[in-house]
Design an enzyme around this catalytic site. Structure first.
Site, PDB file in Angstrom:
ATOM      1  N   GLY A  46       0.777  -1.246   0.000  1.00  0.00           N
ATOM      2  CA  GLY A  46       0.000   0.000   0.000  1.00  0.00           C
ATOM      3  C   GLY A  46       0.799   1.281   0.000  1.00  0.00           C
ATOM      4  O   GLY A  46       0.326   2.311  -0.480  1.00  0.00           O
ATOM      5  N   ASP A 102       0.629   3.319   4.428  1.00  0.00           N
ATOM      6  CA  ASP A 102      -0.497   3.979   3.766  1.00  0.00           C
ATOM      7  C   ASP A 102      -1.555   4.409   4.780  1.00  0.00           C
ATOM      8  O   ASP A 102      -2.046   5.529   4.748  1.00  0.00           O
ATOM      9  CB  ASP A 102      -1.116   3.069   2.685  1.00  0.00           C
ATOM     10  N   ASP A 105      -5.190   1.923  10.868  1.00  0.00           N
ATOM     11  CA  ASP A 105      -6.625   1.779  11.134  1.00  0.00           C
ATOM     12  C   ASP A 105      -6.791   1.356  12.598  1.00  0.00           C
ATOM     13  O   ASP A 105      -6.886   2.207  13.494  1.00  0.00           O
ATOM     14  CB  ASP A 105      -7.167   0.750  10.140  1.00  0.00           C
ATOM     15  N   THR A 106      -6.782   0.065  12.891  1.00  0.00           N
ATOM     16  CA  THR A 106      -6.846  -0.361  14.298  1.00  0.00           C
ATOM     17  C   THR A 106      -5.511  -0.135  15.009  1.00  0.00           C
ATOM     18  O   THR A 106      -5.458  -0.048  16.235  1.00  0.00           O
ATOM     19  CB  THR A 106      -7.163  -1.871  14.405  1.00  0.00           C
ATOM     20  N   GLY A 107      -4.425  -0.087  14.240  1.00  0.00           N
ATOM     21  CA  GLY A 107      -3.085   0.054  14.825  1.00  0.00           C
ATOM     22  C   GLY A 107      -2.391  -1.282  15.043  1.00  0.00           C
ATOM     23  O   GLY A 107      -1.203  -1.332  15.364  1.00  0.00           O
ATOM     24  N   LYS A 133      -7.204   6.486  10.779  1.00  0.00           N
ATOM     25  CA  LYS A 133      -8.637   6.462  11.124  1.00  0.00           C
ATOM     26  C   LYS A 133      -8.742   6.404  12.635  1.00  0.00           C
ATOM     27  O   LYS A 133      -8.756   5.309  13.220  1.00  0.00           O
ATOM     28  CB  LYS A 133      -9.290   5.197  10.565  1.00  0.00           C
ATOM     29  N   ASP A 161      -5.765  -0.575  -1.952  1.00  0.00           N
ATOM     30  CA  ASP A 161      -6.449  -1.432  -2.910  1.00  0.00           C
ATOM     31  C   ASP A 161      -7.867  -1.788  -2.520  1.00  0.00           C
ATOM     32  O   ASP A 161      -8.282  -1.670  -1.364  1.00  0.00           O
ATOM     33  CB  ASP A 161      -5.671  -2.739  -3.089  1.00  0.00           C
ATOM     34  N   ARG A 167      -5.145   0.462  -6.922  1.00  0.00           N
ATOM     35  CA  ARG A 167      -3.993   1.082  -6.256  1.00  0.00           C
ATOM     36  C   ARG A 167      -3.413   2.223  -7.095  1.00  0.00           C
ATOM     37  O   ARG A 167      -2.735   3.104  -6.581  1.00  0.00           O
ATOM     38  CB  ARG A 167      -2.869   0.056  -6.040  1.00  0.00           C
TER      39      ARG A 167
HETATM   40  P1  5GP Z   1      -4.743  -1.974  10.916  1.00  0.00           P
HETATM   41  O1  5GP Z   1      -6.167  -2.191  11.243  1.00  0.00           O
HETATM   42  O2  5GP Z   1      -3.908  -3.131  11.378  1.00  0.00           O
HETATM   43  O3  5GP Z   1      -4.228  -0.649  11.458  1.00  0.00           O
HETATM   44  O4  5GP Z   1      -4.624  -1.880   9.359  1.00  0.00           O
HETATM   45  C1  5GP Z   1      -4.338  -3.021   8.634  1.00  0.00           C
HETATM   46  C2  5GP Z   1      -4.270  -2.803   7.155  1.00  0.00           C
HETATM   47  O5  5GP Z   1      -5.616  -2.798   6.701  1.00  0.00           O
HETATM   48  C3  5GP Z   1      -3.680  -1.515   6.625  1.00  0.00           C
HETATM   49  O6  5GP Z   1      -2.271  -1.520   6.511  1.00  0.00           O
HETATM   50  C4  5GP Z   1      -4.316  -1.494   5.253  1.00  0.00           C
HETATM   51  O7  5GP Z   1      -3.571  -2.302   4.370  1.00  0.00           O
HETATM   52  C5  5GP Z   1      -5.674  -2.111   5.507  1.00  0.00           C
HETATM   53  N1  5GP Z   1      -6.713  -1.075   5.600  1.00  0.00           N
HETATM   54  C6  5GP Z   1      -7.238  -0.501   6.696  1.00  0.00           C
HETATM   55  N2  5GP Z   1      -8.182   0.394   6.375  1.00  0.00           N
HETATM   56  C7  5GP Z   1      -8.230   0.391   5.023  1.00  0.00           C
HETATM   57  C8  5GP Z   1      -9.013   1.120   4.058  1.00  0.00           C
HETATM   58  O8  5GP Z   1      -9.847   1.984   4.361  1.00  0.00           O
HETATM   59  N3  5GP Z   1      -8.763   0.833   2.740  1.00  0.00           N
HETATM   60  C9  5GP Z   1      -7.854  -0.089   2.329  1.00  0.00           C
HETATM   61  N4  5GP Z   1      -7.711  -0.298   1.010  1.00  0.00           N
HETATM   62  N5  5GP Z   1      -7.119  -0.795   3.209  1.00  0.00           N
HETATM   63  C10 5GP Z   1      -7.303  -0.548   4.537  1.00  0.00           C
END
Ligand code: 5GP
Length: 178
Positions: A46, A102, A105-107, A133, A161, A167
């Site tokens: 990403g 990129d 989100d949850t971290g 987020k 994506d 992308r």
């Molecule tokens: P986490 O929840 O672990 O912080 O994020 C995990 C991964 O989920 C991110 O690196 C990203 O690849 C994917 N992701 C989270 N939110 C989004 C979104 O809104 N769009 C896309 N395309 N991928 C996301």
């Protein structure tokens, strides 16, 4: 750009907004690491577009590497179970490392990554994410540079994506439900 995949998109961040923010972040990093070399690590897939734009605004000695991560889960929900699909090609011991992502989100993905990289003894470890987020945070991770805080929507484009498509879009859009 018209395709059946972009017809259902609302533009959240256009090219000009992203370009401007990349310039600001690059300038900030340049100031913060004045006189130092920085080692930029892009998280595939990403971050490839963001990294390419960001590093061109960093006026320091910059080295670059990539690693691949893939997190299990549904399209919109991260499970926190992360798999490294490809590892770094250069040791990071003693370097000023900036991880470029990129989106946080949850971290959970970033937490896993930082714990992994910390064991390799970098001199410093910073995080630069284009998007964050805040509404979805499950674990707090240090984020030194954040491009944009965005609402809890599934976004695509500019490296992000939709099942491996989209992308390449030069902007970031929200997928409208059909
Ligand atoms: P986490 O929840 O672990 O912080 O994020 C995990 C991964 O989920 C991110 O690196 C990203 O690849 C994917 N992701 C989270 N939110 C989004 C979104 O809104 N769009 C896309 N395309 N991928 C996301």
């Amino acid at each position: 750009m018209k395709s059946h995949r972009t017809e259902k998109l609302d533009v959240l961040l256009d090219e000009e907004k992203i370009r401007q923010r990349c310039r600001e972040l690059g300038e900030q990093i340049t100031r913060d690491f004045e006189g130092e070399e920085v080692h930029v690590i892009g998280v595939l897939k990403g971050a490839f577009v963001f990294l390419a734009d960001l590093v061109r605004h960093i006026e320091l000695d910059v080295s670059i590497d990539f690693l691949g991560l893939s997190s299990y889960g549904s399209r919109t929900e991260s499970s926190g179970v992360v798999r490294m699909t490809s590892d770094l090609s250069i040791p990071i011991k003693g370097r000023h490392v900036i991880v470029v992502e990129d989106i946080v989100d949850t971290g959970l993905t970033m937490k896993y990554l930082l714990e992994n990289l910390q064991t390799r003894m970098p001199q410093s470890l910073a995080v630069c994410t284009l998007l964050h987020k805040p509404a979805n945070t499950k674990v707090d991770v240090p984020m030194n540079y954040v491009g944009f805080e965005i609402p809890d929507e599934f976004v695509i484009g500019y490296g992000l994506d939709d099942a491996e498509f989209s992308r390449h879009l030069p902007y970031i859009g929200i997928v409208r439900d059909a």
